[in-house]
Design an enzyme around this catalytic site. Sequence first.
Site, PDB file in Angstrom:
ATOM      1  CG  ASP A 125      -1.145   2.544  -8.854  1.00 54.72           C
ATOM      2  OD1 ASP A 125      -0.800   1.379  -8.669  1.00 54.72           O
ATOM      3  OD2 ASP A 125      -2.203   3.034  -8.413  1.00 54.72           O
ATOM      4  CE  LYS A 136       5.442   0.986  -6.111  1.00 59.20           C
ATOM      5  NZ  LYS A 136       4.353   1.871  -6.516  1.00 59.20           N
ATOM      6  N   GLY A 184      -0.206  -3.644  -6.791  1.00 65.65           N
ATOM      7  CA  GLY A 184      -0.551  -4.244  -8.080  1.00 65.65           C
ATOM      8  C   GLY A 184       0.583  -3.908  -9.030  1.00 65.65           C
TER       9      GLY A 184
HETATM   10  P1  IMO Z   1       1.255  -0.113  -5.787  1.00 68.78           P
HETATM   11  O1  IMO Z   1       2.361  -0.886  -5.085  1.00 68.78           O
HETATM   12  C1  IMO Z   1      -1.866   2.874  -5.381  1.00 68.78           C
HETATM   13  C2  IMO Z   1      -4.092   2.952  -1.583  1.00 68.78           C
HETATM   14  C3  IMO Z   1      -5.544   2.552  -1.597  1.00 68.78           C
HETATM   15  C4  IMO Z   1      -6.063   3.432  -0.478  1.00 68.78           C
HETATM   16  C5  IMO Z   1      -4.926   3.424   0.538  1.00 68.78           C
HETATM   17  C6  IMO Z   1      -5.094   2.428   1.654  1.00 68.78           C
HETATM   18  O2  IMO Z   1       0.633  -0.838  -6.912  1.00 68.78           O
HETATM   19  O3  IMO Z   1       1.741   1.250  -6.136  1.00 68.78           O
HETATM   20  P2  IMO Z   1      -4.813  -0.202   1.774  1.00 68.78           P
HETATM   21  O4  IMO Z   1      -5.548  -1.309   1.051  1.00 68.78           O
HETATM   22  O5  IMO Z   1      -3.344  -0.207   1.517  1.00 68.78           O
HETATM   23  O6  IMO Z   1      -5.156  -0.155   3.235  1.00 68.78           O
HETATM   24  O7  IMO Z   1      -5.427   1.143   1.146  1.00 68.78           O
HETATM   25  O8  IMO Z   1      -3.759   3.093  -0.214  1.00 68.78           O
HETATM   26  N1  IMO Z   1      -3.154   1.938  -2.152  1.00 68.78           N
HETATM   27  C7  IMO Z   1      -2.548   2.067  -3.343  1.00 68.78           C
HETATM   28  N2  IMO Z   1      -2.659   3.020  -4.294  1.00 68.78           N
HETATM   29  N3  IMO Z   1      -1.007   1.856  -5.550  1.00 68.78           N
HETATM   30  C8  IMO Z   1      -0.849   0.904  -4.596  1.00 68.78           C
HETATM   31  O9  IMO Z   1       0.110  -0.015  -4.660  1.00 68.78           O
HETATM   32  C9  IMO Z   1      -1.684   0.964  -3.438  1.00 68.78           C
HETATM   33  N4  IMO Z   1      -1.824   0.198  -2.340  1.00 68.78           N
HETATM   34  C10 IMO Z   1      -2.722   0.818  -1.562  1.00 68.78           C
HETATM   35  O10 IMO Z   1      -6.153   2.844  -2.826  1.00 68.78           O
HETATM   36  O11 IMO Z   1      -6.211   4.754  -0.922  1.00 68.78           O
HETATM   37 MG    MG Z   2       0.029  -0.564  -8.768  1.00 73.91          MG
END
Ligand code: IMO
Ligand code: MG
Length: 427
Positions: A13, A16, A40
């Site tokens: 988050d 990017k 997301g």
């Molecule tokens: P973007 O690309 C922030 C976190 C989840 C959890 C851990 C494992 O938007 O930055 P998962 O569902 O991947 O097995 O969960 O990773 N997590 C993220 N946190 N941004 C994301 O994606 C994330 N994708 C997974 O909250 O702690």
């Molecule tokens: Mg995100």
Amino acid sequence: MPNRVIVGSQWGDEGKAKIVDFLTLYADIIVRFQGGANAGHTVKAGDQEFIFHLIPSGIMHENKVCIIGNGVVFDPKQAILEIKDLEKKNISVENRILIAENAHIVLPWHIASDKLKEAKAGKSAIGTTGRGIGPCYSDKVNRLGVRVGDLLDIKELKPRVEALSQFRNEEFEKMFGAEPIDPGPIIEEYLEFGKQLKPYICDTVSYLYDALKAKKQIIFEGAQGTILDVDHGTYPFVTSSNTVAGSASCGSGVGPTAIDQVIGVVKAYTTRVGNGPFPTELSNEIGEELRKIGGEFGATTGRPRRCGWFDAPVVRKAAAVNGLTHLAITKLDVLDTFKEIKICTNYKMEGKELQTFPNGLTQVDLCEPVYETLPGWECSTAKCRSWSELPPNAQKYLTRISELAGVKIGMISIGAKRDESIVLDIN
Ligand code: IMO
Ligand code: MG
């Protein structure tokens, strides 16, 4: 123009998608190489806001090709939703989306297993996004997975789904006392997904090889962040893929020599969503303020993000494991109203000074952040479009971040819109 990998340098988050969307102006092809619909990625274009989970953020630009690489765990249902949404908003997807035939697909067993495991873990749950990411990657590595290309051929799809379902249904019954899922209707449903997605499915590795020979410019769009990397993050509180820049190579089938730059996207403070250690977390009104001003709620799950001050050891680790060439600093504007801003310069662990983020959870728990306090700039940065227009205290803050990370700043973002950006040096 160089081929760039864009990765998250904290816990995801970082913004990017905004950086990818901006740099897509200078690229031909945008590739997602790992993760899945756990990402997301929010892009603001004009008055419209889009949240992508699978489709690369570069899709907002006409004439650019977006690739879902082999390293992604691909949820066909989610992809169809996103494609339909784009079409509804008059964004052409024809000949612009390519899906790797050798990417693995997320099946209902993966999503169910993810949720069952989390529910059973109680207090030690990871706090996953519930998108089936971990179970899908584990079936891939366990050689039980089903791949995108299989969706196009019942002879491939049926035996693979049946084998996977047998394994997972047994797990459901024995481990969780849960109902098994009948593979019959799933096979039918996924064959239908295959029909809908057929125009997009291809050998993306060959496509990229030809594109490189033709000197096309490529952006490799990372998902999640360095400290969520399965090897380099706060294991087991991580995601199930390698989120670091090296993953761009195997997750898209492009040799590492094709990569010229690695841009680490860094939020001007720190956030984390989900469970696990977070040394600079602010469980007080300052954290609350960062969340409120920064709109820090998960784009995939809507969960409030945990917020804290900038953590230099985290970004130093990101610099090391990604080989960062530039920083792209985002959400600087969120700090506009703060009177004082703290930076964690290093940690103290059992009386010793520590410069980088440690590997073990016990060590991380022992880390006490050492802070330096900088004066805030207490004015809006939203209209700044160059370094010289930034207030001197904002310049000092950014310079200090860059100094502590040991990486130069390529770009600064002061808002969600494409033009709310300051470019310093991205060559
Ligand atoms: P973007 O690309 C922030 C976190 C989840 C959890 C851990 C494992 O938007 O930055 P998962 O569902 O991947 O097995 O969960 O990773 N997590 C993220 N946190 N941004 C994301 O994606 C994330 N994708 C997974 O909250 O702690
Ligand atoms: Mg995100």
